[in-house]
Design an enzyme around this catalytic site. Structure first.
Site, PDB file in Angstrom:
ATOM      1  N   TYR A  63       0.599  13.906   0.995  1.00  0.00           N
ATOM      2  CA  TYR A  63       0.223  14.518   2.267  1.00  0.00           C
ATOM      3  C   TYR A  63       0.396  16.037   2.229  1.00  0.00           C
ATOM      4  O   TYR A  63       0.701  16.659   3.235  1.00  0.00           O
ATOM      5  CB  TYR A  63       1.017  13.885   3.427  1.00  0.00           C
ATOM      6  CG  TYR A  63       0.895  12.380   3.454  1.00  0.00           C
ATOM      7  CD1 TYR A  63      -0.324  11.774   3.740  1.00  0.00           C
ATOM      8  CD2 TYR A  63       1.974  11.548   3.138  1.00  0.00           C
ATOM      9  CE1 TYR A  63      -0.457  10.400   3.742  1.00  0.00           C
ATOM     10  CE2 TYR A  63       1.851  10.175   3.130  1.00  0.00           C
ATOM     11  CZ  TYR A  63       0.634   9.605   3.434  1.00  0.00           C
ATOM     12  OH  TYR A  63       0.509   8.230   3.423  1.00  0.00           O
TER      13      TYR A  63
ATOM     14  N   CYS B 236      -2.144  32.927  11.121  1.00  0.00           N
ATOM     15  CA  CYS B 236      -1.952  33.605  12.408  1.00  0.00           C
ATOM     16  C   CYS B 236      -1.467  32.659  13.498  1.00  0.00           C
ATOM     17  O   CYS B 236      -2.107  32.505  14.525  1.00  0.00           O
ATOM     18  CB  CYS B 236      -3.266  34.246  12.834  1.00  0.00           C
ATOM     19  SG  CYS B 236      -4.572  33.026  12.960  1.00  0.00           S
ATOM     20  N   GLU B 237      -0.353  31.980  13.247  1.00  0.00           N
ATOM     21  CA  GLU B 237       0.227  31.080  14.246  1.00  0.00           C
ATOM     22  C   GLU B 237       1.726  31.093  14.088  1.00  0.00           C
ATOM     23  O   GLU B 237       2.225  31.033  12.953  1.00  0.00           O
ATOM     24  CB  GLU B 237      -0.206  29.619  14.000  1.00  0.00           C
ATOM     25  CG  GLU B 237      -1.669  29.418  13.935  1.00  0.00           C
ATOM     26  CD  GLU B 237      -2.144  28.265  14.791  1.00  0.00           C
ATOM     27  OE1 GLU B 237      -1.317  27.631  15.459  1.00  0.00           O
ATOM     28  OE2 GLU B 237      -3.352  28.033  14.782  1.00  0.00           O
TER      29      GLU B 237
ATOM     30  N   GLU C 169       0.842  -1.210   0.000  1.00  0.00           N
ATOM     31  CA  GLU C 169       0.000   0.000   0.000  1.00  0.00           C
ATOM     32  C   GLU C 169       0.872   1.254   0.000  1.00  0.00           C
ATOM     33  O   GLU C 169       0.801   2.070   0.922  1.00  0.00           O
ATOM     34  CB  GLU C 169      -0.890   0.005   1.255  1.00  0.00           C
ATOM     35  CG  GLU C 169      -1.771  -1.226   1.418  1.00  0.00           C
ATOM     36  CD  GLU C 169      -2.357  -1.349   2.826  1.00  0.00           C
ATOM     37  OE1 GLU C 169      -2.020  -0.537   3.713  1.00  0.00           O
ATOM     38  OE2 GLU C 169      -3.161  -2.270   3.033  1.00  0.00           O
ATOM     39  N   PRO C 170       1.682   1.456  -1.023  1.00  0.00           N
ATOM     40  CA  PRO C 170       2.567   2.629  -1.014  1.00  0.00           C
ATOM     41  C   PRO C 170       1.812   3.906  -1.358  1.00  0.00           C
ATOM     42  O   PRO C 170       0.970   3.908  -2.244  1.00  0.00           O
ATOM     43  CB  PRO C 170       3.593   2.303  -2.104  1.00  0.00           C
ATOM     44  CG  PRO C 170       2.858   1.410  -3.052  1.00  0.00           C
ATOM     45  CD  PRO C 170       1.833   0.646  -2.241  1.00  0.00           C
TER      46      PRO C 170
ATOM     47  N   ARG D   3       2.792  19.608   6.864  1.00  0.00           N
ATOM     48  CA  ARG D   3       3.838  18.720   7.379  1.00  0.00           C
ATOM     49  C   ARG D   3       4.905  19.427   8.220  1.00  0.00           C
ATOM     50  O   ARG D   3       5.261  18.940   9.293  1.00  0.00           O
ATOM     51  CB  ARG D   3       4.497  17.925   6.237  1.00  0.00           C
ATOM     52  CG  ARG D   3       3.484  17.147   5.362  1.00  0.00           C
ATOM     53  CD  ARG D   3       4.151  16.131   4.453  1.00  0.00           C
ATOM     54  NE  ARG D   3       4.736  15.069   5.232  1.00  0.00           N
ATOM     55  CZ  ARG D   3       5.998  14.966   5.516  1.00  0.00           C
ATOM     56  NH1 ARG D   3       6.868  15.810   5.031  1.00  0.00           N
ATOM     57  NH2 ARG D   3       6.420  13.983   6.274  1.00  0.00           N
TER      58      ARG D   3
HETATM   59  N1  LLP Z   1      -1.448   1.821   4.559  1.00  0.00           N
HETATM   60  C1  LLP Z   1      -1.906   2.246   5.751  1.00  0.00           C
HETATM   61  C2  LLP Z   1      -2.764   1.348   6.540  1.00  0.00           C
HETATM   62  C3  LLP Z   1      -1.566   3.517   6.223  1.00  0.00           C
HETATM   63  O1  LLP Z   1      -2.006   3.927   7.406  1.00  0.00           O
HETATM   64  C4  LLP Z   1      -0.737   4.353   5.429  1.00  0.00           C
HETATM   65  C5  LLP Z   1      -0.369   5.697   5.885  1.00  0.00           C
HETATM   66  C6  LLP Z   1      -0.296   3.870   4.179  1.00  0.00           C
HETATM   67  C7  LLP Z   1      -0.662   2.594   3.781  1.00  0.00           C
HETATM   68  C8  LLP Z   1       0.579   4.678   3.261  1.00  0.00           C
HETATM   69  O2  LLP Z   1       1.811   4.919   3.846  1.00  0.00           O
HETATM   70  P1  LLP Z   1       2.988   5.592   2.982  1.00  0.00           P
HETATM   71  O3  LLP Z   1       3.425   4.590   1.942  1.00  0.00           O
HETATM   72  O4  LLP Z   1       2.461   6.825   2.380  1.00  0.00           O
HETATM   73  O5  LLP Z   1       4.043   5.855   3.997  1.00  0.00           O
HETATM   74  N2  LLP Z   1       0.482  12.587   7.087  1.00  0.00           N
HETATM   75  C9  LLP Z   1       1.742  11.914   7.338  1.00  0.00           C
HETATM   76  C10 LLP Z   1       1.716  10.477   6.867  1.00  0.00           C
HETATM   77  C11 LLP Z   1       0.613   9.659   7.496  1.00  0.00           C
HETATM   78  C12 LLP Z   1       0.566   8.253   6.978  1.00  0.00           C
HETATM   79  C13 LLP Z   1      -0.638   7.536   7.457  1.00  0.00           C
HETATM   80  N3  LLP Z   1      -0.781   6.210   6.978  1.00  0.00           N
HETATM   81  C14 LLP Z   1       2.865  12.710   6.702  1.00  0.00           C
HETATM   82  O6  LLP Z   1       2.609  13.744   6.093  1.00  0.00           O
HETATM   83  O7  LLP Z   1       4.037  12.334   6.835  1.00  0.00           O
END
Ligand code: LLP
Length: 398
Positions: free
Chosen positions: A357, A328-329, A258-259, A298
């Site tokens: 993100y 305003c922070e 799940e990338p 982020r």
């Molecule tokens: N699968 C599940 C169950 C997840 O919770 C996530 C991400 C992914 C796949 C995808 O993960 P990735 O390959 O993108 O690392 N907002 C944060 C990242 C939160 C990720 C949440 N879950 C940021 O901006 O760094």
């Protein structure tokens, strides 16, 4: 594609994505399997703008959704329900009902209670729900604590012993079909070790279950591969995949991944305009830009680092800047302590690696409109989401 042209036509702040980079990043992971059976379920939470989701679908991607609304968007982008897995630690009854009746490839279940709720819905609808159990492997992803999900103290999944006990009960629950074991230990992971250990654990448990007669179809190893925000080396898609396949191959189980970030982050920049410059201290100035925590949360939320570069080549001497947004922070800082050629109001900067993100976490704080988004493809660009207006916001209100 000159970003200045896009900014002049569409205004700022604007997200600009490269279709070619999205394709390259997807294919790098996909092709690294070298024929080993697998499916990539792009994590929509990273960026689910419709045109981006469609582009990934056209490459053959499947989807990982985290809400009923992401499922909606996925279907509008052309993903079949049988190509969608649904994860999420707090799925509402409405979400579960939708997931069971579609039916999806799998509901990745996060607790014994949720499993019972899925079972009750499936029994009522006269269906068999396809479920995977999400393990909490108590593994430290060595990432930022806000985005580490695999430790016992994190809210996600079921501890291994509890999962084993739960899985035993499935034999006598005809409304549930166990199709996989799922694990996801965090995001922006730059060491393969935790990913390898989580894969070994999930694959080992899957084989135990298979021997006990469960007809598991695949093992879901989640997402999490990090990207290089600062130029330091991170594992490549190929190294990542070969580490995971190395743990699973002897069991012969197909792999689901799940990338999100690894595909989308490097494919996007956030282009912003300098609106003011003023002295900060003896050695630095504030450069106030028209994008901040409302467009790219982020840095404020995780103290995350994104490279910031001037859009036009400049021969001006360098100066030290605190690059901040208009909100305003005081937490609304986009880049701390950055050396850039001297900036003036009107100059454009590009904030790199903002494709994941970024727009997905944007908000209307200060009534700021969600930014426009542009996709560059084959030497042309087009708006894939127009800038929100205040009337768009007020359309929901009385
Ligand atoms: N699968 C599940 C169950 C997840 O919770 C996530 C991400 C992914 C796949 C995808 O993960 P990735 O390959 O993108 O690392 N907002 C944060 C990242 C939160 C990720 C949440 N879950 C940021 O901006 O760094």
């Amino acid at each position: 594609m000159p970003l200045a042209d896009i900014a002049a036509a569409v205004g700022t702040p604007v997200y600009v994505y490269s279709a070619a980079t999205l394709r390259d990043r997807y294919r790098a992971i996909d092709e690294a399997f070298d024929g080993y059976p697998h499916a990539l379920h792009y994590a929509l939470k990273a960026n689910s703008t419709l045109a981006i989701a469609r582009l990934l679908r056209a490459l053959g991607s499947s989807a990982d959704a985290n809400s009923i609304w992401e499922i909606d968007v996925a279907r509008k982008a052309g993903f079949e329900p049988s190509h969608i897995v649904f994860t999420g630690v707090g799925k509402s009854p409405e979400e579960l009902e939708c997931a069971v009746s579609l039916p999806l490839k799998a509901i990745n279940v996060e607790s014994a209670g949720e499993l019972a709720r899925v079972e009750a819905i499936a029994a009522r609808l006269g269906r068999t729900a396809r479920v995977a159990i999400r393990l909490n492997p108590d593994i430290d992803a060595q990432s930022h604590p806000h985005i580490s999900t695999g430790l016992k103290i994190n809210k996600f999944g079921v501890p291994v012993d509890e999962a084993r006990a739960l899985l035993q009960t499935l034999k006598s629950r005809p409304s549930l079909a166990l199709v996989a074991v799922h694990v996801h230990v965090g995001s922006q992971i730059t060491s393969l070790d935790p990913l390898r250990r989580a894969a070994a654990l999930a694959a080992g448990l899957s084989v135990e279950l298979r021997r006990a007669g469960a007809p598991l179809e695949y093992v879901d190893l989640g997402g999490g591969l990090g990207v290089s925000y600062d130029g330091r080396e991170v594992p490549s898609g190929r190294e990542y995949v070969s580490a995971l396949v190395g743990e699973v191959r002897r069991f012969g189980l197909p792999i689901v991944l799940e990338p999100g970030r690894a595909i989308a982050a490097p494919a996007g920049v956030l282009v912003a305009r300098v609106v003011d410059v003023k002295p900060r201290d003896d050695t630095s100035d504030f450069a106030i830009i028209d994008a901040g925590m409302t467009e790219l949360l982020r840095p404020a939320l995780y103290n995350a680092f994104h490279r910031i570069e001037p859009v036009s080549i400049s021969a001006a001497p360098e100066r030290r800047y605190e690059i901040v947004g208009p909100v305003c922070e005081s937490s609304d800082v986009v880049g701390r302590d950055r050396l850039l050629p001297r900036l003036a109001p009107g100059d454009l900067v590009a904030i790199r690696d903002a494709g994941a993100y970024g727009s997905a976490m944007a908000s209307n704080y200060n009534r700021r409109p969600l930014p426009a988004e542009v996709l560059v493809e084959d030497g042309e660009w087009r708006v894939i989401r127009r800038r929100q207006t205040v009337d768009d916001q007020l359309a929901l209100e009385t």
